[in-house]
Design a protein around this motif. Structure first.
Motif, PDB file in Angstrom:
ATOM      1  N   GLY A   1      28.024   4.337 -80.919  1.00 13.27           N
ATOM      2  CA  GLY A   1      28.955   2.863 -79.956  1.00 13.27           C
ATOM      3  C   GLY A   1      29.300   2.394 -79.153  1.00 13.27           C
ATOM      4  O   GLY A   1      29.932   0.903 -78.806  1.00 13.27           O
ATOM      5  N   GLY A   2      28.693   3.159 -78.133  1.00 17.05           N
ATOM      6  CA  GLY A   2      29.064   2.776 -76.329  1.00 17.05           C
ATOM      7  C   GLY A   2      27.370   2.070 -76.134  1.00 17.05           C
ATOM      8  O   GLY A   2      27.046   1.464 -77.021  1.00 17.05           O
ATOM      9  N   THR A   3      27.936   1.932 -74.775  1.00  8.33           N
ATOM     10  CA  THR A   3      26.854   1.350 -73.750  1.00  8.33           C
ATOM     11  C   THR A   3      25.477   1.783 -72.406  1.00  8.33           C
ATOM     12  O   THR A   3      26.705   2.001 -72.205  1.00  8.33           O
ATOM     13  CB  THR A   3      26.408  -0.593 -74.323  1.00  8.33           C
ATOM     14  OG1 THR A   3      27.477  -0.759 -74.969  1.00  8.33           O
ATOM     15  CG2 THR A   3      25.538  -1.224 -73.346  1.00  8.33           C
ATOM     16  N   ILE A   4      25.217   1.516 -72.714  1.00  8.77           N
ATOM     17  CA  ILE A   4      23.827   2.530 -71.346  1.00  8.77           C
ATOM     18  C   ILE A   4      23.856   0.851 -70.981  1.00  8.77           C
ATOM     19  O   ILE A   4      22.854   0.382 -71.479  1.00  8.77           O
ATOM     20  CB  ILE A   4      23.131   3.453 -72.590  1.00  8.77           C
ATOM     21  CG1 ILE A   4      23.320   5.017 -72.508  1.00  8.77           C
ATOM     22  CG2 ILE A   4      22.295   3.816 -70.576  1.00  8.77           C
ATOM     23  CD1 ILE A   4      23.096   5.681 -72.804  1.00  8.77           C
ATOM     24  N   TYR A   5      23.894   1.232 -69.087  1.00 11.75           N
ATOM     25  CA  TYR A   5      23.259   0.053 -68.882  1.00 11.75           C
ATOM     26  C   TYR A   5      22.238   0.647 -67.723  1.00 11.75           C
ATOM     27  O   TYR A   5      22.548   1.722 -66.859  1.00 11.75           O
ATOM     28  CB  TYR A   5      24.607  -0.227 -67.599  1.00 11.75           C
ATOM     29  CG  TYR A   5      25.701  -1.064 -68.664  1.00 11.75           C
ATOM     30  CD1 TYR A   5      25.367  -2.772 -68.988  1.00 11.75           C
ATOM     31  CD2 TYR A   5      26.395  -0.874 -68.932  1.00 11.75           C
ATOM     32  CE1 TYR A   5      26.416  -3.144 -69.864  1.00 11.75           C
ATOM     33  CE2 TYR A   5      27.467  -1.110 -69.888  1.00 11.75           C
ATOM     34  CZ  TYR A   5      27.422  -2.479 -69.972  1.00 11.75           C
ATOM     35  OH  TYR A   5      28.431  -3.706 -71.083  1.00 11.75           O
ATOM     36  N   THR A   6      21.291   0.587 -67.434  1.00 12.07           N
ATOM     37  CA  THR A   6      20.258   0.879 -66.528  1.00 12.07           C
ATOM     38  C   THR A   6      20.319  -0.529 -65.491  1.00 12.07           C
ATOM     39  O   THR A   6      19.326  -1.346 -66.006  1.00 12.07           O
ATOM     40  CB  THR A   6      19.063   1.377 -67.260  1.00 12.07           C
ATOM     41  OG1 THR A   6      19.066   1.896 -68.411  1.00 12.07           O
ATOM     42  CG2 THR A   6      17.315   2.093 -66.347  1.00 12.07           C
ATOM     43  N   LEU A   7      20.412   0.267 -64.498  1.00 12.99           N
ATOM     44  CA  LEU A   7      20.243  -0.659 -63.152  1.00 12.99           C
ATOM     45  C   LEU A   7      18.761  -0.107 -62.710  1.00 12.99           C
ATOM     46  O   LEU A   7      18.579   0.615 -61.921  1.00 12.99           O
ATOM     47  CB  LEU A   7      21.032  -0.127 -62.309  1.00 12.99           C
ATOM     48  CG  LEU A   7      22.522  -0.642 -62.389  1.00 12.99           C
ATOM     49  CD1 LEU A   7      22.720   0.397 -63.825  1.00 12.99           C
ATOM     50  CD2 LEU A   7      23.703  -0.704 -61.786  1.00 12.99           C
ATOM     51  N   PHE A   8      18.011  -1.637 -62.420  1.00 15.50           N
ATOM     52  CA  PHE A   8      16.499  -1.132 -61.297  1.00 15.50           C
ATOM     53  C   PHE A   8      17.026  -1.569 -60.225  1.00 15.50           C
ATOM     54  O   PHE A   8      17.127  -2.928 -60.286  1.00 15.50           O
ATOM     55  CB  PHE A   8      15.890  -1.437 -62.316  1.00 15.50           C
ATOM     56  CG  PHE A   8      14.732  -0.706 -63.911  1.00 15.50           C
ATOM     57  CD1 PHE A   8      14.361   0.384 -63.795  1.00 15.50           C
ATOM     58  CD2 PHE A   8      16.067  -1.836 -64.992  1.00 15.50           C
ATOM     59  CE1 PHE A   8      14.115   0.862 -64.960  1.00 15.50           C
ATOM     60  CE2 PHE A   8      15.799  -0.653 -66.372  1.00 15.50           C
ATOM     61  CZ  PHE A   8      14.973   0.518 -66.244  1.00 15.50           C
ATOM     62  N   TYR A   9      16.589  -1.018 -59.386  1.00 13.08           N
ATOM     63  CA  TYR A   9      16.681  -1.592 -57.935  1.00 13.08           C
ATOM     64  C   TYR A   9      14.970  -1.679 -57.270  1.00 13.08           C
ATOM     65  O   TYR A   9      14.511  -0.643 -57.142  1.00 13.08           O
ATOM     66  CB  TYR A   9      17.550  -0.696 -56.871  1.00 13.08           C
ATOM     67  CG  TYR A   9      18.924  -0.613 -56.720  1.00 13.08           C
ATOM     68  CD1 TYR A   9      19.870  -1.140 -56.588  1.00 13.08           C
ATOM     69  CD2 TYR A   9      18.988   0.128 -58.167  1.00 13.08           C
ATOM     70  CE1 TYR A   9      21.213  -1.372 -57.276  1.00 13.08           C
ATOM     71  CE2 TYR A   9      20.153   0.665 -58.122  1.00 13.08           C
ATOM     72  CZ  TYR A   9      21.722   0.331 -57.545  1.00 13.08           C
ATOM     73  OH  TYR A   9      22.688   0.286 -58.177  1.00 13.08           O
ATOM     74  N   LEU A  10      14.765  -2.923 -57.104  1.00  9.66           N
ATOM     75  CA  LEU A  10      13.608  -3.557 -56.775  1.00  9.66           C
ATOM     76  C   LEU A  10      13.510  -3.935 -55.238  1.00  9.66           C
ATOM     77  O   LEU A  10      13.876  -4.690 -54.555  1.00  9.66           O
ATOM     78  CB  LEU A  10      12.465  -4.261 -57.851  1.00  9.66           C
ATOM     79  CG  LEU A  10      12.955  -4.141 -59.132  1.00  9.66           C
ATOM     80  CD1 LEU A  10      13.014  -5.244 -59.976  1.00  9.66           C
ATOM     81  CD2 LEU A  10      11.978  -3.219 -59.611  1.00  9.66           C
ATOM     82  N   GLY A  11      13.229  -3.025 -54.485  1.00  5.51           N
ATOM     83  CA  GLY A  11      13.041  -3.600 -53.016  1.00  5.51           C
ATOM     84  C   GLY A  11      12.097  -4.569 -52.993  1.00  5.51           C
ATOM     85  O   GLY A  11      10.821  -3.839 -52.746  1.00  5.51           O
ATOM     86  N   GLN A  12      11.984  -5.695 -52.204  1.00  7.88           N
ATOM     87  CA  GLN A  12      11.418  -6.322 -50.866  1.00  7.88           C
ATOM     88  C   GLN A  12      11.561  -6.175 -49.873  1.00  7.88           C
ATOM     89  O   GLN A  12      12.238  -6.050 -49.054  1.00  7.88           O
ATOM     90  CB  GLN A  12      12.032  -7.965 -51.959  1.00  7.88           C
ATOM     91  CG  GLN A  12      11.729  -7.683 -53.488  1.00  7.88           C
ATOM     92  CD  GLN A  12      12.371  -8.465 -53.693  1.00  7.88           C
ATOM     93  OE1 GLN A  12      11.994  -8.886 -55.302  1.00  7.88           O
ATOM     94  NE2 GLN A  12      12.766  -9.479 -54.011  1.00  7.88           N
ATOM     95  N   ASN A  13      10.479  -7.313 -49.287  1.00  5.48           N
ATOM     96  CA  ASN A  13      10.854  -7.179 -48.082  1.00  5.48           C
ATOM     97  C   ASN A  13      10.397  -6.229 -47.168  1.00  5.48           C
ATOM     98  O   ASN A  13       9.220  -4.841 -47.006  1.00  5.48           O
ATOM     99  CB  ASN A  13      11.747  -8.295 -46.857  1.00  5.48           C
ATOM    100  CG  ASN A  13      11.590  -9.441 -47.783  1.00  5.48           C
ATOM    101  OD1 ASN A  13      10.902  -9.823 -48.247  1.00  5.48           O
ATOM    102  ND2 ASN A  13      13.072 -10.085 -48.178  1.00  5.48           N
ATOM    103  N   ASN A  14      11.326  -6.116 -46.246  1.00  5.72           N
ATOM    104  CA  ASN A  14      11.659  -4.819 -45.432  1.00  5.72           C
ATOM    105  C   ASN A  14      11.714  -3.791 -46.373  1.00  5.72           C
ATOM    106  O   ASN A  14      11.525  -2.437 -46.124  1.00  5.72           O
ATOM    107  CB  ASN A  14      12.342  -4.456 -44.088  1.00  5.72           C
ATOM    108  CG  ASN A  14      12.183  -5.558 -43.292  1.00  5.72           C
ATOM    109  OD1 ASN A  14      11.306  -6.734 -43.110  1.00  5.72           O
ATOM    110  ND2 ASN A  14      13.585  -5.771 -42.290  1.00  5.72           N
ATOM    111  N   PHE A  15      12.033  -3.572 -47.067  1.00  7.22           N
ATOM    112  CA  PHE A  15      12.046  -2.844 -48.520  1.00  7.22           C
ATOM    113  C   PHE A  15      11.103  -2.413 -49.276  1.00  7.22           C
ATOM    114  O   PHE A  15      11.795  -2.077 -50.657  1.00  7.22           O
ATOM    115  CB  PHE A  15      13.592  -2.231 -48.703  1.00  7.22           C
ATOM    116  CG  PHE A  15      14.914  -2.717 -48.196  1.00  7.22           C
ATOM    117  CD1 PHE A  15      14.995  -1.240 -47.476  1.00  7.22           C
ATOM    118  CD2 PHE A  15      15.624  -3.867 -47.946  1.00  7.22           C
ATOM    119  CE1 PHE A  15      15.995  -1.586 -46.109  1.00  7.22           C
ATOM    120  CE2 PHE A  15      16.420  -3.726 -47.230  1.00  7.22           C
ATOM    121  CZ  PHE A  15      17.040  -2.361 -45.897  1.00  7.22           C
ATOM    122  N   GLN A  16       9.460  -2.798 -48.772  1.00  5.18           N
ATOM    123  CA  GLN A  16       8.969  -3.124 -49.899  1.00  5.18           C
ATOM    124  C   GLN A  16       8.752  -1.544 -50.969  1.00  5.18           C
ATOM    125  O   GLN A  16       8.304  -0.283 -50.068  1.00  5.18           O
ATOM    126  CB  GLN A  16       7.586  -3.622 -49.634  1.00  5.18           C
ATOM    127  CG  GLN A  16       6.145  -3.644 -50.408  1.00  5.18           C
ATOM    128  CD  GLN A  16       6.659  -5.235 -51.513  1.00  5.18           C
ATOM    129  OE1 GLN A  16       7.989  -5.995 -50.819  1.00  5.18           O
ATOM    130  NE2 GLN A  16       6.448  -4.883 -52.909  1.00  5.18           N
TER     131      GLN A  16
END
Length: 428
Positions: A79-94
């Protein structure tokens, strides 16, 4: 009239001048040399996040960001929740991407959940902040849990993944000539593991309404329904699932005195189930044996019947940096008469067309030819107006469209809750 115009003009000029002077007096809205972050989350407390993570620049458009953080969520078996965090690099962190997860227990308060999610969000940003001028201003703190023994043992779950839930609610609304009451209750038991999923629920609701038409005429309407559902799913592979289910229901609205169904089901997902929070394309097929008894004789001159029915559901959903899209198609029919069928298509999408411009589309359409429980003699005028009986229809559709455009400063760091009124809703 002239005085009113002069007053409004004075207030407008004063507001503009005051706001302009404060551009230099208030705290800066952007931090020089800091990481630009676009937070893509529909259910986050943005004010809280910006207050806690005050060492980055939150921007309004993803194309202006050094890091695009996309957050999705899925329900857990407990009954809980799993949050998935996707970090997408752009510019200098492509191409410098990362993925982190945070699990909120079913007993979490909203404050505990937002604190935990914000902490994981900040941890994931550190790898990018390390390459900015803000890196030397960051410090870390580690809290030692003295309750954990040196010799850690595997956690034993005394409930063996079973989760039980009891829920009840009531709604009351009364005026001089109307009196409405609604009650709902449900009991459920669920067990979810990597290899299987079992869901069982029992629920009921009742609605009672009174309307005083005039001093001598009063109308009263009552409706109720009950249901029991059981579903079992076995994980066969990363793409295949097999299971089945059954249930019992009764509904005065649908003219069903009692009904039961049971049958097997199978599902195939083109993508692995582990990627369902980002992309899903599944095909679900169900075959049920259905028996029902009706309160009133139906339009097919029946008071009861036993038939076999089938259902095919196709689901497509994507959550990507450019937005999200979900499309669901449902086709069902009775095996003894394919003309008694239903076709339904629903979709919703939210697309960022370009900087500042977003488009939202939604809607559904259904072609309905399977209303086998409709009463033969229809519904009275009062029952139609109060919507306490199902009505005959060959189709049903709805549609929505929305467009928004934002421009101006790309930075969105400042939190100012004045005059917001908290979360209070005012009624007039």
């Amino acid at each position: 009239m002239k005085n009113i115009f002069s007053y409004c003009f004075f207030i407008s000029v004063f507001s503009i001048a005051f706001d302009y002077s404060n551009c230099f007096a208030q705290n800066q809205t952007a931090i020089g040399g800091a990481l630009n972050v676009f937070l893509d989350c529909d259910y986050c407390d943005f004010d809280f996040v910006k207050s806690e993570i005050n060492y980055v620049n939150f921007v309004r458009d993803r194309l202006q960001a050094d890091v695009h953080v996309l957050i999705t969520n899925e329900s857990t078996g407990s009954g809980g929740t799993i949050y998935t965090l996707f970090y997408l690099g752009q510019n200098n962190f492509q191409n410098e991407n990362d993925t982190l997860r945070y699990t909120a227990n079913t007993t979490n308060t909203s404050d505990e959940t937002r604190n935990g999610l914000t902490q994981i969000l900040s941890i994931g940003l550190m790898r990018y902040i390390a390459h900015t001028s803000q890196a030397d201003k960051i410090s870390f703190r580690y809290e030692i849990d003295s309750t954990v023994s040196e010799e850690k043992k595997d956690t034993v779950d005394p409930w063996r993944s079973w989760v039980f839930s009891i829920y009840g609610s009531g709604h009351f609304n009364k005026e001089v000539r109307t009196d409405s009451r609604y009650f709902y209750g449900e009991v459920s038991a669920d067990r979810v593991t990597e290899k299987m999923k079992l869901n069982f629920s029992v629920g009921a609701d009742i609605s009672m309404n009174k309307f005083q038409i005039d001093d001598t005429t009063e109308y009263e309407s009552n409706s109720h329904s009950e249901y029991t559902n059981l579903q079992y799913v076995k994980s066969l592979s990363p793409h295949w699932s097999l299971g089945g289910g059954g249930g019992y229901s009764t509904s005065t609205y649908s003219n069903i005195k009692r009904s039961m169904y049971a049958g097997p089901a199978i599902e195939y997902d083109v993508f692995p189930y582990s990627e369902a929070s980002r992309r899903l394309l599944s095909f679900y097929y169900e075959l049920d044996f259905y028996t029902a008894e009706y309160y009133e004789e139906t339009i097919y001159d029946k008071t009861s019947e036993t038939v076999a029915q089938q259902k095919l559901i196709t689901s497509l959903s994507f959550t990507q940096p450019w937005g999200s899209t979900s499309v669901v198609g449902v086709a069902s029919s009775f095996l003894n008469d394919f003309s008694k069928s239903k076709l339904q298509l629903s979709m919703s999408t939210n697309i960022r067309l370009f900087q500042g411009l977003s488009l939202r589309l939604g809607g559904s359409i259904a072609f309905i030819h399977d209303q086998v429980s409709l009463p033969k003699y229809g519904a009275s005028q009062e029952e139609v107006l109060l919507q306490i009986k199902q009505l005959q229809t060959d189709y049903r559709y709805n549609a929505s469209i929305g467009i928004s455009y934002e421009f101006g400063s790309i930075y969105n760091n400042i939190v100012n809750p004045r005059f917001d009124g908290g979360s209070i809703t005012y009624y007039y």
